[in-house]
Design an enzyme around this catalytic site. Structure first.
Site, PDB file in Angstrom:
ATOM      1  N   GLY A  17     -46.481 100.278  15.448  1.00  0.00           N
ATOM      2  CA  GLY A  17     -46.733 101.712  15.311  1.00  0.00           C
ATOM      3  C   GLY A  17     -45.455 102.470  15.058  1.00  0.00           C
ATOM      4  O   GLY A  17     -44.374 102.062  15.494  1.00  0.00           O
ATOM      5  N   GLY A  19     -43.788 106.630  14.751  1.00  0.00           N
ATOM      6  CA  GLY A  19     -43.988 108.046  15.011  1.00  0.00           C
ATOM      7  C   GLY A  19     -42.782 108.838  14.574  1.00  0.00           C
ATOM      8  O   GLY A  19     -41.807 108.277  14.034  1.00  0.00           O
ATOM      9  N   GLY A  20     -42.826 110.134  14.806  1.00  0.00           N
ATOM     10  CA  GLY A  20     -41.744 110.996  14.361  1.00  0.00           C
ATOM     11  C   GLY A  20     -40.419 110.696  15.010  1.00  0.00           C
ATOM     12  O   GLY A  20     -39.367 110.796  14.364  1.00  0.00           O
ATOM     13  N   MET A  21     -40.454 110.318  16.298  1.00  0.00           N
ATOM     14  CA  MET A  21     -39.170 110.117  16.973  1.00  0.00           C
ATOM     15  C   MET A  21     -38.940 108.668  17.410  1.00  0.00           C
ATOM     16  O   MET A  21     -37.852 108.335  17.860  1.00  0.00           O
ATOM     17  CB  MET A  21     -39.069 111.026  18.205  1.00  0.00           C
ATOM     18  CG  MET A  21     -39.954 110.652  19.376  1.00  0.00           C
ATOM     19  SD  MET A  21     -39.566 111.645  20.840  1.00  0.00           S
ATOM     20  CE  MET A  21     -40.691 110.915  22.046  1.00  0.00           C
ATOM     21  N   VAL A  24     -42.706 101.680  17.650  1.00  0.00           N
ATOM     22  CA  VAL A  24     -43.264 100.817  18.690  1.00  0.00           C
ATOM     23  C   VAL A  24     -43.351  99.390  18.145  1.00  0.00           C
ATOM     24  O   VAL A  24     -43.880  99.162  17.052  1.00  0.00           O
ATOM     25  CB  VAL A  24     -44.650 101.303  19.141  1.00  0.00           C
ATOM     26  CG1 VAL A  24     -45.189 100.393  20.247  1.00  0.00           C
ATOM     27  CG2 VAL A  24     -44.579 102.748  19.639  1.00  0.00           C
ATOM     28  N   LYS A  39     -41.285 100.826  22.981  1.00  0.00           N
ATOM     29  CA  LYS A  39     -41.055 102.026  22.176  1.00  0.00           C
ATOM     30  C   LYS A  39     -39.550 102.269  22.129  1.00  0.00           C
ATOM     31  O   LYS A  39     -38.894 102.388  23.175  1.00  0.00           O
ATOM     32  CB  LYS A  39     -41.776 103.229  22.773  1.00  0.00           C
ATOM     33  CG  LYS A  39     -41.507 104.529  22.028  1.00  0.00           C
ATOM     34  CD  LYS A  39     -42.273 105.712  22.611  1.00  0.00           C
ATOM     35  CE  LYS A  39     -43.658 105.787  22.024  1.00  0.00           C
ATOM     36  NZ  LYS A  39     -44.328 107.079  22.334  1.00  0.00           N
ATOM     37  N   ASP A 133     -50.786 116.574  24.040  1.00  0.00           N
ATOM     38  CA  ASP A 133     -50.974 115.967  22.720  1.00  0.00           C
ATOM     39  C   ASP A 133     -52.146 114.984  22.755  1.00  0.00           C
ATOM     40  O   ASP A 133     -52.057 113.866  22.249  1.00  0.00           O
ATOM     41  CB  ASP A 133     -49.688 115.266  22.272  1.00  0.00           C
ATOM     42  CG  ASP A 133     -49.684 114.972  20.762  1.00  0.00           C
ATOM     43  OD1 ASP A 133     -50.492 115.601  20.033  1.00  0.00           O
ATOM     44  OD2 ASP A 133     -48.887 114.128  20.320  1.00  0.00           O
TER      45      ASP A 133
END
Length: 580
Positions: A17, A19-21, A24, A39, A133
């Protein structure tokens, strides 16, 4: 990163996975011999204090929680310039992937998944954490269908954080399609914001669409603030009216009109399964509305009392004198009337103009006033204040009963009421549920019945029911199950049910244990078993409170059994259990 060994134990295998920051990875933990998820903060953000703070906040939030429906934290660390969080690895897919594949989730399945997700949200809220979120991308579903809430990266712990919407990049802190109106307005998100987002998630599960969409983040955010969502039934006619009403309240623009807790939301979802026609969803009055209504009722009551006293003196007394003067012997009975004010004669046993012997008795039926009164929201008021208010309304004291629960209200304050606020008759049985002093439920399993009773009584609790059950290893006559989980807060004076191990004599019964999670208090639990020969029977039936329970089961047959878990009559899970 692939092939790298972090901290001498985590062997990175693949990306699962992005994500923006952070990214994973799936990794093998050499020390515990299991798969984990790691992560890792992106290298470009290592010097960005805001992203480092958010990454650390996620670790801090995860460390405060341990729940079956939350992805559990295993380790946190920093190696050279690499910041990482190690979590349990979920072999499955995101809820978003599931929605994309199926288009719509069947209502029964969607509600079960939502109840489990709300149990996780409730656990976070009780630990002082607002997720901020909640979205299908952050809800994982494993191979068995178990849901796990993930990604507390922008969770708020103690200090308030504002929401940023950047239309140029079409991005936001959080996900705009699942924003609450207050998040979209740049205000602080609280627990009720998470419940709004959960309403959006459920809307999408049931219809395959989000309630609001647009070309830019700002346009979607504005719709959350100013537009009402379409009824789900207009998109999917198979959705029940009851379920539509529940999601409708969750998506209220006014946070005070929404569900106030995750448990309240989950409670109405359970009702929707058994009451599909709806009509049970109620919206709380705001404090201003409650005060205004209370003042209106107070003025109306004073005005009505003055008028009724006068009418009573004039009508009943005057009629009584007139009847006596006419030579009759009057007697009176009282009956409710929606037309005549209190004290006015509405019927007489001898018709007007009739001739009777002097001294003949006559029965006068006198109006007792309307039978309908408005039952206000009593929550937060003292017990004496609430009881006096009911008596003043004309509800007989014998119709008022009390119940005691552990709650957030101070001891002695009203924490709930039955029925809900609204119009009731004076003959309605009313229960005021009072916040009681609480104790931690002691561990009674393993004790003899006498010892368990003594310990329960020492904590102010009452053993109300004792039933027998079977255990593979517990001595006969000892407690093998209790209706309230150990360490759970429980009101002083509460009754509990104990299950005592029955003597097996010479017969051996195959046994197994089953661990289950109960998402809410006072849930009717039934574990139905099907043996290898096809015999169906109840392995456990009882009422359990919120928490994790380990239940001992027995059968007359060895081998693999099918177990079906019902909560309040709703099938929540089906699995296999080995009896040995």
């Amino acid at each position: 990163m692939i092939g790298r060994v972090i901290a001498g134990r985590y062997e990175v295998q693949a990306v699962v996975g992005t994500g923006g920051m952070a990214v994973v990875y799936r990794a093998w933990d050499r020390q515990s011999s299991r798969m984990v998820a790691i992560k890792v903060l992106r290298p470009e953000f290592e010097q960005d204090q805001e992203f480092v703070r958010r990454f650390s906040r996620e670790a801090e939030a995860a460390a405060k929680m341990s729940h079956e429906n939350i992805v559990n934290l295993l380790d946190v660390g920093k190696e050279d310039n690499l910041r990482y969080i190690v979590m349990e690895y979920i072999d499955g897919k995101t809820l978003k992937d599931l929605i994309r594949q199926q288009g719509r989730i069947p209502a029964d399945q969607a509600v079960r998944m939502a109840i489990r997700t709300l149990a996780a949200v409730d656990h976070a809220h009780k630990n002082g954490i607002v997720h901020r979120d909640i979205k299908p991308q952050n809800i994982l579903v494993d191979q068995k269908g178990t849901v796990k809430v993930a990604d507390f990266g922008i969770a708020r712990l103690k200090t308030a954080q504002t929401t940023r919407i950047d239309d140029k990049q079409n991005s936001a802190l959080g996900s705009v399609h699942y924003f609450s109106p207050e998040q979209a307005s740049g205000e602080v998100a609280d627990e009720k914001s998470d419940l709004y987002s959960m309403g959006v998630v459920l809307y999408e599960m049931l219809t395959g669409e989000v309630p609001f969409d647009g070309d830019t983040a700002v346009s979607v955010a504005l719709k959350h603030v100013s537009e009402e969502p379409r009824s789900m039934r207009s998109l999917n006619g198979s959705i029940s009216r009851g379920l539509d009403e529940v999601v409708g309240r969750a998506l209220s623009k006014d946070a005070d009109k929404r569900y106030q807790t995750a448990a309240e939301f989950a409670g109405d979802l359970r009702k929707a399964l058994t009451r599909p026609k709806g009509g049970f969803v109620t919206y709380p009055l705001t404090k201003e509305e409650q005060e205004k209504l209370r003042e209106q009722k107070r003025r109306l009551l004073l005005k009505r009392k003055k008028r009724l006293r006068l009418m009573s003196r004039i009508s009943a007394a005057a009629v009584g004198l007139a009847v006596k003067d006419a030579g009759f012997k009057p007697s009176a009975e009282y009956a409710y009337s929606e037309d005549a004010p209190k004290g006015q004669v509405i019927r007489q046993s001898v018709a007007a103009g009739s001739r009777r012997k002097q001294g003949t008795g006559i029965l006068l039926t006198v109006s007792a006033g309307s039978q309908w009164v408005f039952f206000e929201d009593m929550r937060g008021r003292t017990l004496d204040d609430a009881r006096n208010a009911l008596i003043e309304l004309g509800v007989p004291e014998e119709r008022i009963s009390l119940g005691y629960v552990a709650s957030d209200q101070p001891p002695g304050a009203v924490a709930g009421q039955m029925p809900e606020p609204g119009w009731i008759t004076r003959e309605t049985d009313v229960q005021l549920i009072v916040s009681a002093e609480t104790v931690k439920m002691p561990t009674l399993t393993g004790l003899t019945l006498e010892g368990a009773k003594a310990l329960a009584e020492a904590n102010g609790l009452i053993v109300q029911e004792v039933q027998e059950g079977y255990s593979a290893d517990a001595p006969a006559g000892t407690v093998i199950a209790q209706s309230i989980a150990p360490d759970a807060p429980v009101a002083v004076g509460s009754g509990i049910t104990l299950t005592i191990s029955q003597s097996r004599e010479t017969m051996y019964y195959p046994a197994a244990s089953y661990t289950m999670v109960v998402p809410l208090d006072q849930i009717e639990v039934r574990l139905e078993l099907t043996s290898p020969s096809g015999r169906e029977f109840d392995g456990y039936v009882g009422t359990l409170d919120k928490g994790t329970h380990r239940i001992e089961l027995s059968s007359t047959e060895q081998g693999l059994h099918t177990l079906r878990e019902y909560l309040d009559g709703v099938l929540m899970a089906e699995t296999k259990v080995m009896f040995e």
